[in-house]
Design a protein around this motif. Structure first.
Motif, PDB file in Angstrom:
ATOM      1  N   UNK A 189      58.348  46.828  36.729  1.00  0.00           N
ATOM      2  CA  UNK A 189      58.700  46.641  35.342  1.00  0.00           C
ATOM      3  C   UNK A 189      57.621  47.145  34.400  1.00  0.00           C
ATOM      4  N   UNK A 190      56.478  47.382  34.765  1.00  0.00           N
ATOM      5  CA  UNK A 190      55.365  47.622  33.953  1.00  0.00           C
ATOM      6  C   UNK A 190      54.561  48.756  34.054  1.00  0.00           C
ATOM      7  N   UNK A 236      49.710  50.866  34.268  1.00  0.00           N
ATOM      8  CA  UNK A 236      50.828  49.686  34.051  1.00  0.00           C
ATOM      9  C   UNK A 236      50.449  49.298  32.578  1.00  0.00           C
ATOM     10  N   UNK A 237      51.425  48.474  32.139  1.00  0.00           N
ATOM     11  CA  UNK A 237      50.841  47.889  30.667  1.00  0.00           C
ATOM     12  C   UNK A 237      49.533  46.850  30.629  1.00  0.00           C
ATOM     13  N   UNK A 238      49.492  46.219  31.815  1.00  0.00           N
ATOM     14  CA  UNK A 238      48.407  45.421  31.932  1.00  0.00           C
ATOM     15  C   UNK A 238      47.017  46.313  32.079  1.00  0.00           C
ATOM     16  N   UNK A 239      47.188  47.381  32.853  1.00  0.00           N
ATOM     17  CA  UNK A 239      45.886  48.254  32.822  1.00  0.00           C
ATOM     18  C   UNK A 239      45.774  48.808  31.807  1.00  0.00           C
ATOM     19  N   UNK A 285      58.303  40.901  32.575  1.00  0.00           N
ATOM     20  CA  UNK A 285      58.275  39.830  33.864  1.00  0.00           C
ATOM     21  C   UNK A 285      57.192  39.257  33.907  1.00  0.00           C
ATOM     22  N   UNK A 286      56.942  38.535  35.245  1.00  0.00           N
ATOM     23  CA  UNK A 286      55.937  37.818  35.642  1.00  0.00           C
ATOM     24  C   UNK A 286      54.736  38.624  35.700  1.00  0.00           C
ATOM     25  N   UNK A 322      46.164  34.292  35.991  1.00  0.00           N
ATOM     26  CA  UNK A 322      45.578  33.767  34.569  1.00  0.00           C
ATOM     27  C   UNK A 322      45.920  34.598  33.483  1.00  0.00           C
ATOM     28  N   UNK A 323      46.951  35.345  33.623  1.00  0.00           N
ATOM     29  CA  UNK A 323      47.690  36.271  32.548  1.00  0.00           C
ATOM     30  C   UNK A 323      48.985  35.664  32.319  1.00  0.00           C
TER      31      UNK A 323
END
Length: 154
Positions: free
Chosen positions: A32-33, A56-59, A147-148, A153-154
């Motif tokens: 999803x990311x 990815x979005x978190x990267x 999504x998860x 911790x995020x």
């Protein structure tokens, strides 16, 4: 759309997040990311473009945080690496940032031996990196994490 711009003395990278790789997947932490990133690279007049799901979005969020840290002094980590090794951001002690390109993001002929300086951009450490972090966050506003979280911790 705001372009994330990195400008060196004889080289540059202009980067834009274009879309989610899988726009219809919303509940899988990884799929999803993934973001499709488009880049325009110019290294001493050698120009190419790439368009690849390489962050990815978190990267991308981590990259924005890291760029802010670099812009204000020596970062706690010397490099910012990602799951896909297409892009690499590395802080150098001479107060420069080296952005390296590999695989689908690399220059044409990257599969053959090329000099390291033919596939990396050197950018001076300055407040322009904080601007790049803001530009990246503006783009991420259109592509929030879905999504998860796969990161604890995020």
């Amino acid at each position: 759309m705001q372009v994330v711009a990195f400008q060196g003395r004889h080289s540059s990278l202009k980067m834009t997040i274009r879309q989610y790789q899988f726009p219809d997947i919303a509940d899988d932490a990884w799929d999803a990311n993934w973001l499709v990133v488009e880049g325009r690279v110019d290294i001493k007049g050698r120009k190419w473009t790439f368009r690849d799901p390489c962050l990815t979005t978190f990267e991308a969020e981590h990259l924005a945080d890291w760029l802010e840290e670099v812009s204000t002094g020596e970062p706690s980590e010397i490099d910012c690496l990602f799951t896909e090794p297409n892009l690499e951001f590395r802080y150098q002690k001479n107060r420069q940032l080296r952005i390296c390109f590999a695989l689908e993001s690399g220059p044409p002929g990257c599969g053959t031996p090329v000099q390291w300086n033919e596939r990396s951009v050197l950018v001076p450490v300055s407040s322009a990196l904080a601007t790049a972090a803001r530009q990246l966050r503006q783009q991420l506003g259109r592509f929030p994490p879905r999504g998860p979280s796969p990161r604890p911790g995020r």
